[in-house]
Every structure is written in structure tokens, then in C-alpha cells.
Design an enzyme around this catalytic site. Structure first.
Site, mmCIF file in Angstrom:
data_model
loop_
_atom_site.group_PDB
_atom_site.id
_atom_site.type_symbol
_atom_site.label_atom_id
_atom_site.label_comp_id
_atom_site.label_asym_id
_atom_site.label_seq_id
_atom_site.Cartn_x
_atom_site.Cartn_y
_atom_site.Cartn_z
ATOM 1 N N CYS A 165 0.868 -1.171 0.000
ATOM 2 C CA CYS A 165 0.000 0.000 0.000
ATOM 3 C C CYS A 165 0.905 1.221 0.000
ATOM 4 O O CYS A 165 2.053 1.154 -0.434
ATOM 5 C CB CYS A 165 -0.935 -0.026 1.203
ATOM 6 S SG CYS A 165 -0.084 -0.065 2.796
ATOM 7 N N ALA A 166 0.432 2.354 0.502
ATOM 8 C CA ALA A 166 1.223 3.585 0.457
ATOM 9 C C ALA A 166 2.467 3.512 1.338
ATOM 10 O O ALA A 166 3.493 4.110 1.032
ATOM 11 C CB ALA A 166 0.361 4.774 0.868
#
Length: 446
Positions: free
Chosen positions: A26-27
Site C-alpha cells: 500500500c502507500a
């Protein structure tokens, strides 16, 4: 940061490339599902120099590396393109125990509903803000705004049944029809029955009325209905399946919904909500303090998913959700403690990593902060709990509760426009300030 070295250490401690079933990111986090968790060196992963933290949740090994950095490590590990990079949720689900699977299924039902509930809550906040500015809306305009803000809550039981059918393998459109039957306009409205304006239908010993404002009965109806459909399909000849499977699913589902499932689980939901409201309403804001202190503890264990049904019930019955503010108070407390702790660290590289784990918290994602900062020192985590408790007390005493769920901290601000925005921002400041102060007292500089 030596990305190659971090990648090598991740592969080594995860048990080698051959032990990676799926890898995604993810980020901020690298998320890996291992084929054999016994081959994973948890201590090794935690001790990798340059990462912001490690935790295991929902069947996934999650390594906090940081925004803009995690994708580089991901690319190095999968430089040959021989690692599966999709389907981590499905792979992880297979590794969960029955209780974890139940919580995951509950989250899967309610998460698809969050965007429309958020949109509706933001519209309510904006309308309240406009009215507070002294703007007078014509009856026609006011009615149009009510179409935007009220439709979702009127049909929420139907949306829950639809989402439940979809999650448990039923036909979504059948679920939607069955859900709409729960709030069919030809039935006595549950609100009007409660007020004494109308009487319920009397079918022998059974009292029949709509299920407006109920969530738990809709959830159970969706689960039961989806299994009824699969059971009917298992023996129905394919030549008549298209006609008789929906017919039997809807008829049997409707009978069970109104005569068995609905009455039982409406009572259970009423008891649960009464108990929760009683806790939140304890004198001097004590209930809010308890929730503000322990909400992030639930996040650590993964139990926070179970709160979705409570928040949805609040919105459906009261049109407002006090747990949203209390959850933000809990998060703000942990954020304040993490900031104070990070500022006390002398090593610049380590301090930068800690701050990179803190940033997502302001947008409602607390796992990097929890596992990368506050849980690394029990005094810091406890300081965050104290800050969250004080903020929770403040939230209850000043009645801070928006008409939204699913967004917290900064993204939730629009929902508080015209709905005690000053109180919301003050609550965040108090939670963070108290947590920072306690952290500075309890934690020495590193």
C-alpha cells in the site's frame, strides 16, 4: 536508505522467495502472505535497519517502510516478476481462524457501504453549515437536500442485505429485493408503530412491521438468505433454476425474516445498543473516556471491525454517530504520544522513519503509527491512551457526534461543518496535547 539491503533482509527473514505466496504493497507497507508462517523470523523482520516497524494482521506480514520507499523495496524483491502480486486478501483469509474470518466477513459487508454513508454525512454537515450561516432554504430546496441526506438511511437495511448477499455468494439483486421487503411501504412503519400512531399487522401470534432503522436483523437475513439460495441451487434442475431459485429464496427468506430472524435479532440489537449507549452515557463522560482510551487497543487486535455494525446502527436509529468522534480522540492521543516520542529521538534517520509512520494517522490509518512507534515503547502507548481518554471525556461532555462513519481525523472535518466543528478540533488538540505532555514526563530522550 539502502533499499537493496532492506529487500535482502525482508526476503531472508520471510523464509526466502519460495515462501512468499503473495506480495502486495500500500502507500506505506509491504504486505506479504507466507506459505508457511513457521519459516518466518518475526524478530528478524522487526530488527531490520531502516524500516518503521512490523506487525502481523489478518494473515499478512506487514512491514512499514514509508511513503515513496515501499514501492522501491517491492520492485527490488520482485525484480524478476516471479512473485504473485494480487490476491493477498484471499490468500490471507485462508490462514485466519474462525473468529478472525467472522470479523473479516463483517468488515467485507460494511466496507462497501462506507462511501455512500460518508457522502451522506458530508452533505448533512454542509447543509448544517449553510443553515448556521443564516441562509434560509426554500421548502423545495430543503426537500431536495433531504433526498440526498435521507435516502441512504431510509433504505439502509436493504443495502445491508444486498452487501451481505454479495459477500456470502448469493445473487445481489435477490438480496436487494429481499432487503427492500424489510422496509416495504405497505407494511406498518417501525417508527410509527413505536410512537403508537399505527398498529402492527397481526398474523396469528406474530406481529408484523417494517424493519426501519435496524441493521443486525438485515445482516442475519442476508446471511440466511444467501445460504437458502445456495441450498436451493444445489438440488434445483438447471432447466427451471432461473425461475424457481429466486422464487423460493425470496418466499422462504421473507417468511423467516418476518416470523423468526427479524423479531429475535431486533430484540438483540436493541439490547446491545441500549448497553452501548448506557456505557457512553456514564456520568462525567467516563464512558467516552473508556472508549477513547481503548479504541486503538481494539485496532491492534483487529476487533475494531466489529464496531462497524454499532456505528451503522447509530446512524440508522439516531442519525448521528458518537463513536466517530471518540475514535478520532483515541487516534489523536496516539498521534500526540508518537510525535512527542519521535521528537525525543536523537538519531536523525530513526526519527525520520518514526515521523513517516505517523503521517498516515492524520488520514485515518493508524497501524503504521501503532506498530512502528507507540507499541515499541509501552509508556508511549499508555500515554496515547491517556490522551485519548481525556479527549473522549471532552467529546461526550460537549456532545460531539457527526452524521458519518468510515472517515476520521482530517478527512472527517467536512462532516463537522455546522455540527460542532470547533468542539471537534478542540477535542483533537486536547487529546494530542495531553498525550504529548504525558509522554514527555514518562519517556526520557533516546
Amino acid at each position: 536508505m539502502d533499499f537493496n539491503k532492506i529487500a535482502q533482509e525482508v526476503v531472508k527473514n520471510i523464509g526466502g522467495k519460495e515462501n512468499i505466496a503473495v506480495m502486495e504493497h500500500c502507500a506505506t507497507r509491504l504486505r506479504i502472505v507466507a506459505k508457511d508462517n513457521d519459516k518466518v523470523s518475526v524478530e528478524g523482520l522487526k530488527s531490520i535497519q531502516g524500516i518503521g516497524g512490523y506487525f502481523f494482521q489478518s494473515g499478512q506480514h506487514q512491514i512499514i517502510i514509508g511513503t515513496g520507499k515501499v514501492n522501491k523495496v517491492f520492485a527490488i524483491i520482485n525484480s524478476q516478476g516471479d512473485i504473485k502480486t494480487e490476491g493477498a486478501k484471499q490468500e490471507a483469509y485462508a490462514n485466519l481462524n474462525p473468529f478472525q474470518k467472522g470479523l473479516r466477513a463483517l468488515a467485507d459487508v460494511f466496507i462497501p457501504l462506507i462511501p455512500v454513508l460518508v457522502a451522506t454525512g458530508l452533505c448533512m454537515g454542509l447543509r448544517g453549515f449553510v443553515l448556521q450561516l443564516g441562509v434560509t432554504l426554500s421548502p423545495e430546496v430543503l426537500t431536495m437536500t433531504q433526498v440526498v441526506t435521507d435516502t441512504v438511511f431510509i433504505f439502509l437495511p436493504a443495502l445491508v442485505v444486498w452487501s451481505t448477499f454479495k459477500r456470502f455468494g448469493g445473487t445481489p439483486v435477490i438480496g436487494m429485493v429481499l432487503g427492500l421487503m424489510l422496509i416495504a411501504p405497505m407494511l406498518p412503519n417501525a417508527w410509527e408503530v413505536a410512537s403508537g400512531a399505527v398498529k402492527p399487522l397481526q398474523l396469528g401470534i406474530f406481529r408484523i412491521e417494517g424493519f426501519q432503522g435496524t441493521i443486525l436483523p438485515a445482516l442475519i437475513v442476508g446471511i440466511v438468505g444467501s445460504y437458502i439460495e445456495k441450498w436451493v441451487k444445489s438440488w434445483m434442475p438447471s432447466v427451471v433454476d432461473l425461475v424457481f431459485t429466486p422464487f423460493l429464496t425470496i418466499v422462504i427468506g421473507m417468511i423467516l425474516a418476518f416470523l423468526v430472524v427479524g423479531p429475535i435479532f431486533t430484540t438483540i440489537e436493541d439490547l446491545v445498543m441500549t448497553a452501548i449507549q448506557g456505557i457512553i452515557g456514564l456520568p462525567l463522560g467516563i464512558g467516552g473516556g473508556l472508549y477513547g482510551a481503548f479504541q486503538q487497543v481494539l485496532t491492534v487486535t483487529g476487533l475494531h471491525h466489529s464496531l462497524m455494525i454499532v456505528e451503522t446502527s447509530y446512524l440508522s436509529t439516531l442519525g448521528r454517530n458518537p463513536l466517530n468522534a471518540l475514535g478520532t480522540a483515541s487516534m489523536a492521543g496516539q498521534a500526540g504520544a508518537a510525535i512527542a516520542f519521535a521528537m525525543s529521538i536523537k538519531n536523525k534517520e530513526e526519527r525520520a522513519l518514526k515521523f513517516s509512520s505517523i503521517v498516515p494517522c492524520f488520514f485515518g490509518i493508524t497501524e503504521p503509527l501503532l506498530f512502528g512507534v507507540t507499541l515499541t515503547n509501552s509508556k508511549v502507548f499508555i500515554s496515547g491512551m491517556i490522551g485519548g481518554a481525556v479527549g473522549g471525556i471532552f467529546a461526550v461532555l460537549f456532545d460531539i457526534a457527526p452524521s458519518v462513519m468510515g472517515v476520521t481525523f482530517i478527512p472527517a472535518i467536512p462532516a463537522y461543518l455546522g455540527n460542532n466543528l470547533f468542539g471537534y478540533l478542540s477535542m483533537i488538540a486536547i487529546s494530542m496535547g495531553v498525550a504529548m505532555g504525558v509522554t514527555k514526563i514518562l519517556v526520557k530522550k533516546n
